[in-house]
Design a protein around this motif. Structure first.
Motif, PDB file in Angstrom:
ATOM      1  N   PHE A 269     -67.486  44.063  60.933  1.00 20.78           N
ATOM      2  CA  PHE A 269     -68.623  43.147  60.884  1.00 20.78           C
ATOM      3  C   PHE A 269     -69.259  42.999  62.267  1.00 20.78           C
ATOM      4  O   PHE A 269     -70.463  42.808  62.386  1.00 20.78           O
ATOM      5  N   GLU A 270     -68.438  43.123  63.321  1.00 20.17           N
ATOM      6  CA  GLU A 270     -68.916  42.873  64.687  1.00 20.17           C
ATOM      7  C   GLU A 270     -70.010  43.853  65.107  1.00 20.17           C
ATOM      8  O   GLU A 270     -70.862  43.516  65.919  1.00 20.17           O
TER       9      GLU A 270
ATOM     10  N   ILE B 271     -72.396  44.968  63.326  1.00 21.63           N
ATOM     11  CA  ILE B 271     -73.648  44.792  62.590  1.00 21.63           C
ATOM     12  C   ILE B 271     -74.583  43.921  63.419  1.00 21.63           C
ATOM     13  O   ILE B 271     -74.199  42.817  63.824  1.00 21.63           O
TER      14      ILE B 271
ATOM     15  N   PRO C  45     -77.113  41.153  64.566  1.00 20.74           N
ATOM     16  CA  PRO C  45     -77.195  39.792  64.001  1.00 20.74           C
ATOM     17  C   PRO C  45     -78.278  39.638  62.928  1.00 20.74           C
ATOM     18  O   PRO C  45     -78.076  38.920  61.956  1.00 20.74           O
TER      19      PRO C  45
ATOM     20  N   ARG D 273     -76.895  40.424  59.479  1.00 22.91           N
ATOM     21  CA  ARG D 273     -75.606  39.869  59.042  1.00 22.91           C
ATOM     22  C   ARG D 273     -75.718  39.037  57.771  1.00 22.91           C
ATOM     23  O   ARG D 273     -74.813  39.023  56.951  1.00 22.91           O
TER      24      ARG D 273
ATOM     25  N   TYR E 226     -75.280  40.989  54.667  1.00 29.20           N
ATOM     26  CA  TYR E 226     -73.877  41.317  54.407  1.00 29.20           C
ATOM     27  C   TYR E 226     -73.115  40.133  53.819  1.00 29.20           C
ATOM     28  O   TYR E 226     -72.284  40.291  52.943  1.00 29.20           O
ATOM     29  N   GLN E 227     -73.451  38.941  54.325  1.00 31.57           N
ATOM     30  CA  GLN E 227     -72.723  37.767  53.822  1.00 31.57           C
ATOM     31  C   GLN E 227     -73.155  37.416  52.405  1.00 31.57           C
ATOM     32  O   GLN E 227     -72.367  36.887  51.633  1.00 31.57           O
TER      33      GLN E 227
END
Lengths: 252, 254
Positions: free
Chosen positions: B187-188, B190, B192, B195, B198-199
């Motif tokens: 995830f790091e 990706i 910001p 993000r 993705y969530q």
């Protein structure tokens, strides 16, 4: 739960199918937006009405393609009419086909459980009736063998054994009597007569006049989706058979 | 109306699916383990030997955390999408709530999911991660994934009856999902601005939550859990609505 009124009430029902219903592909859908609808519709039933009181049994007769099976699927609540209403009062079991959901790799026992649950029985009801189902089927030890080891007659006996043990308020049967040998057929008919005598309602399609005469008291004669005659079984069957003979003579 | 308990039917259909799939295979249930193990091996080879520039410790178990929920998603969604057409004999001949067909198809895949979860937990412990109280979040997270797939499957299975192309849409979406879910990346990396996407994707949210719980020994952030919860139940609600809107024609069209 049952309020006054017939067990099955079919009022002015019309059902049609599109000729192109099988072409459910994106291509033909998109093409359909630009073209005017083609092919038209096939009317399986037109303005058919009938009512069956609790404890009565109705035979539906007519040549192939008359709409008999369509009427049964509508009464069973499996498919829905274009116009008109269908009201049923009480629990329904529809035997439109024997052994729905049967799978050759499952044992007889597993198939009985699956088929019974499809016909609407709960776990407890299935357990309670399991022994009488096996006894009725006359399969004995074979019940724990996979279905693919059975003969056709054995599969049909098992399917019918489940079906007759469902015990609904309304039973809908589509030409499923050609089961097993003559002795087993007689047993099936006796079982359905018991069911009728218990005040339950029966809707039945069969090409065998002998079967219908044993089971039914009223009849509905359909031809090309339209009602020709309805009333007392004897009268309707006589009229139907003499018209069939006339047509046969006309062909010669 | 007559109320009936359809639990017996549902459990019979799930068992049927499971028994038929395994009765004629000599390796039986072990087949459920082959796919994630092979994928784990290949991805680990590619990303620790060929593109060996990631800093992720225990890459094999990092990948497996994603492969198990991802596999469940793709397989159950694809099989459930065609489930109504595959059961056309039942739909034409028997009356029962049609929702049971796609839902039992998804739930039958849950049995494979459980076997793969056992594999995942074995690997997690084998790589030296300890059991921690946050493991209690695992059933919640996986349960929400099942809810999400059930909703999606109801929508696509009903649409597949009307548009047979639906199954190919689902297949393509599954291929895209392999890249859009953080399976072999973290995830790091990706940026910001992406993000949130993705969530909001429940499959990647489940993957992120699994890594939080199993590899970092911490509870997933509540913002992530809330999004997962909302999107999953939104999917179930919309899926049910679409299914109900279309089901009258099933018996005529399958």
């Amino acid at each position: 739960m049952t309020i006054g009124g017939p067990s099955v009430e079919i009022r002015d029902v019309t059902k049609s199918f599109s000729h192109h219903s099988t072409r459910a592909l994106l291509k033909s859908r998109i093409a359909g937006w630009f073209r005017r609808p083609q092919g038209g519709r096939f009317y399986a039933l037109r303005n058919v009405s009938c009512a069956v009181e609790a404890g009565q049994s109705l035979a539906i007769v007519g040549p192939n393609g008359a709409g008999k099976s369509t009427l049964l699927t509508l009464a069973a609540g499996i498919s829905f009419p274009d116009r008109g209403t269908i009201v049923t009062r009480g629990s329904i079991a529809a035997l439109l086909e024997l052994g729905s959901g049967f799978h050759p790799d499952l044992t007889g026992r597993e198939n009985v459980r699956l088929n019974a649950s499809l016909l609407g029985l709960t776990r407890r009801e299935t357990m309670a009736r399991f022994d009488s189902i096996v006894e009725f089927s006359e399969l004995g030890e074979f019940i724990d063998e996979p279905l693919r080891t059975y003969s056709t007659g054995m599969v049909m006996r098992l399917a019918f054994a489940v079906a007759v043990n469902v015990d609904p308020d309304i039973l809908i049967i589509d030409e499923v009597f050609a089961v097993g040998d003559r002795q087993f057929q007689a047993k099936c008919i006796r079982k359905i007569l018991d069911f009728r005598n218990a005040g339950k309602t029966l809707l039945c399609v069969s090409h065998s006049a002998a079967v219908l005469e044993q089971l039914c008291d009223r009849a509905l004669w359909l031809e090309r989706g339209e009602t020709v005659m309805s009333g007392d079984l004897r009268e309707v069957l006589d009229a139907y058979h003499s018209s069939a003979q006339e047509r046969a003579r006309a062909v010669k | 109306m007559h109320y009936r308990n359809y639990g017996f039917l549902l459990s019979n259909l799930i068992l049927k699916d499971f028994k038929i799939r395994y009765r004629n295979m000599s390796l039986g249930i072990l087949w459920s383990l082959v796919n994630p193990l092979v994928m784990m091996g290949v991805l680990t080879f590619v990303f620790t030997r060929l593109f060996a520039n990631n800093q992720i410790p225990h890459f094999a178990v990092f990948v497996l955390c994603a492969l198990v929920p991802f596999n469940f998603f793709t397989v159950s969604w694809a099989t459930a999408t065609t489930s109504l057409l595959e059961n056309q004999a039942l739909i034409k001949r028997v009356r029962f709530p049609r929702e049971i067909i796609p839902v039992s198809s998804v739930l039958a895949n849950c049995l494979h999911f459980l076997i793969q979860i056992a594999l995942l937990l074995t690997f997690v412990l084998g790589f030296g991660y300890a059991v921690n109280p946050n493991w209690l979040w695992l059933p919640v997270v996986w349960g929400l994934e099942v809810v999400f797939v059930c909703g999606l499957a109801m929508a696509t299975s009903a649409l597949d009856v009307y548009l047979r192309d639906m199954r190919y849409v689902v297949e393509s979406a599954n291929v895209l999902m392999f890249w859009l879910v953080p399976i072999f990346y973290s995830f790091e990396i990706i940026p910001p601005q992406y993000r949130l996407v993705y969530q909001l994707n429940p499959v990647s949210a489940v993957v992120l939550a699994c890594r939080n719980i199993l590899l970092e020994a911490k509870a997933p952030p509540s913002s992530l859990l809330i999004k997962l919860f909302l999107v999953s139940f939104l999917s179930l609600g919309l899926g049910t609505l679409i299914f109900r809107g279309l089901r009258r024609g099933f018996a005529d069209l399958v």
